[in-house]
Write a protein that holds these residues in place. Sequence first.
Motif, short mmCIF file in Angstrom:
data_model
loop_
_atom_site.label_atom_id
_atom_site.label_comp_id
_atom_site.label_asym_id
_atom_site.label_seq_id
_atom_site.Cartn_x
_atom_site.Cartn_y
_atom_site.Cartn_z
N GLU A 248 -8.55 -15.64 4.72
CA GLU A 248 -7.32 -14.64 4.25
C GLU A 248 -6.71 -13.94 3.44
OE1 GLU A 248 -5.64 -18.62 2.34
OE2 GLU A 248 -6.64 -19.91 3.43
N ALA A 249 -7.76 -13.46 2.58
CA ALA A 249 -7.71 -12.37 1.60
C ALA A 249 -9.12 -11.99 0.97
CB ALA A 249 -6.73 -12.68 0.11
N ASN A 250 -9.50 -11.34 0.80
CA ASN A 250 -10.64 -10.13 0.08
C ASN A 250 -10.46 -9.63 -1.22
OD1 ASN A 250 -11.05 -8.80 3.07
ND2 ASN A 250 -12.78 -10.30 2.36
N TYR A 251 -11.43 -10.69 -2.92
CA TYR A 251 -11.08 -10.48 -3.94
C TYR A 251 -12.18 -9.73 -4.04
CZ TYR A 251 -7.24 -14.16 -3.66
OH TYR A 251 -5.80 -14.52 -3.97
N GLY A 252 -11.42 -8.45 -4.84
CA GLY A 252 -13.13 -7.09 -5.44
C GLY A 252 -12.19 -6.74 -6.38
N LEU A 253 -13.70 -6.14 -6.91
CA LEU A 253 -13.00 -5.08 -7.69
C LEU A 253 -12.78 -3.97 -7.44
CD1 LEU A 253 -17.00 -4.71 -9.37
CD2 LEU A 253 -15.26 -6.49 -10.12
N VAL A 305 -6.90 3.03 8.80
CA VAL A 305 -5.98 2.15 10.24
C VAL A 305 -6.55 0.50 9.80
CG1 VAL A 305 -5.24 1.39 12.35
CG2 VAL A 305 -5.23 4.06 11.18
N HIS A 306 -5.52 0.00 9.34
CA HIS A 306 -6.25 -1.18 9.55
C HIS A 306 -5.56 -2.44 10.54
CE1 HIS A 306 -6.47 -1.09 5.60
NE2 HIS A 306 -5.18 -0.16 5.27
N PRO A 307 -6.95 -3.31 11.08
CA PRO A 307 -6.27 -3.92 12.28
C PRO A 307 -5.30 -4.93 11.84
CG PRO A 307 -8.43 -4.61 11.37
CD PRO A 307 -8.12 -3.25 10.66
N LYS A 308 -5.09 -5.47 13.21
CA LYS A 308 -3.87 -7.27 12.71
C LYS A 308 -5.18 -8.24 11.97
CE LYS A 308 -0.54 -5.93 16.47
NZ LYS A 308 -0.19 -6.86 17.28
N HIS A 309 -6.03 -7.87 11.53
CA HIS A 309 -6.78 -9.81 11.60
C HIS A 309 -7.18 -8.90 10.66
CE1 HIS A 309 -11.00 -7.46 11.68
NE2 HIS A 309 -10.24 -6.93 12.96
N ARG A 310 -7.35 -8.11 10.01
CA ARG A 310 -7.01 -7.38 8.59
C ARG A 310 -6.71 -8.29 7.67
NH1 ARG A 310 -11.29 -5.78 9.23
NH2 ARG A 310 -11.75 -4.28 9.69
N PRO A 311 -7.09 -9.31 6.46
CA PRO A 311 -6.87 -10.12 5.91
C PRO A 311 -6.07 -9.00 4.16
CG PRO A 311 -8.98 -10.10 5.21
CD PRO A 311 -8.80 -9.85 6.55
N PRO A 312 -5.56 -8.98 3.48
CA PRO A 312 -5.04 -8.17 2.08
C PRO A 312 -6.20 -8.30 1.84
CG PRO A 312 -3.72 -10.79 2.17
CD PRO A 312 -4.56 -10.08 3.54
#
Length: 387
Positions: A248-253, A305-312
């Motif tokens: 659903e989401a990547n949380y990172g520095l 260029v973010h693909p459609k499946h890429r989460p925030p």
Amino acid sequence: MNSYHADFHVHIGRSLGKPVKIAAGSKLTLDNLLYHSAFVKGLDVVTVIDGVCDNVLTEVKQKMDQGDLIPVNGGGLMYRDRLLVILGSEIELAGPHGGAAHFGCWFPDVESASDFNTWLQTVQKNTSLSSQRARTDAATLLEETHTRGGLFVIHHAFTPFKGILGRCVSRIEDFLDPALVDALELGLSADTLMADRLSELANFTFITNSDAHGLDNIAREYNRISMKRPSFNEVRAVLHSVNGRRVEANYGLHPQQGKYYRTRCRHCDTVVSSADDTCLCGNDKGHVYGVWDRLEEISDLAAAVHPKHRPPYIHHVPLRDIPGLGPRGYQKLMAAFGTELAVRQRATHSQLTDVLGEHMGQIVARALQGDFTWQVGGAGTYGKLVM
């Protein structure tokens, strides 16, 4: 579907009194890793990436016998009805043109992990230590992982020393078959905006993990994933976006905080434009190539260029890295909210000032909202917040 928080890359410092990950802290034991992941950090899933090392595997089996780790239907182990534990191994392979890269191999149960350990003994000198070089190639490692029902992950893809794209190869396909990779870990000095400038990565699932070498660093990067229930098979479905399971989401520095973000001179810490340049201080050796600079070199897209499946990708700052927030303030936050993830994700501005007072509450709120600038990291030194 339900949402869970997962850190798929945490090391072990010592097991049964002996070292595992040489660079990791001695307090990073299996007991402490499990407790902190669940009850201090607030995670739901963790991969013990040294879980296949000899002594750690012995400890895991002991905890199973004691009832502290219980096999889950669908794979994985459950810790105190709170934390899904996946056993993994970090393996180093020599690159096809020099250099080396690290890969993660995750397994559904202790039997498959033990069998993989037996195979590793034929290609590694010391299977009690983490991240050891294996005398094999990527195709074989992929096969040995997948035939045991495992998952194969590229670790910290862009870092300058052991990242596949760091200074090893310019394209994944030059090292291994991209179609056989289950996920790609971005690493602490990169984010989605940077990585999606490489068109060959469009089909990859990106994950963000702590690569923790100490207890405090667990969940400094993590993922929010959607699945029905905690199990290894559900995690597999998440990585391949099967039937509504997904990241659903990547949380990172913020990448600027990463210790390999820019190319820097080891001698005077100045940012230099190239790893081959002579610094103004006169030092022409010892520069460490930064992730940002490397991506400028190998990217084939001018902008992401973010693909459609890429989460925030959601940037955040670990609580312990906020200037002025000492142990007493940290404990106040933990007493009020329970876990670090609860503070980061649910604490409001007014709640923070109620707990910490107006001045410190304002600072923490600003940090959590991203209201600051950076002294950028590089050459092994982490970046620092400037507020």
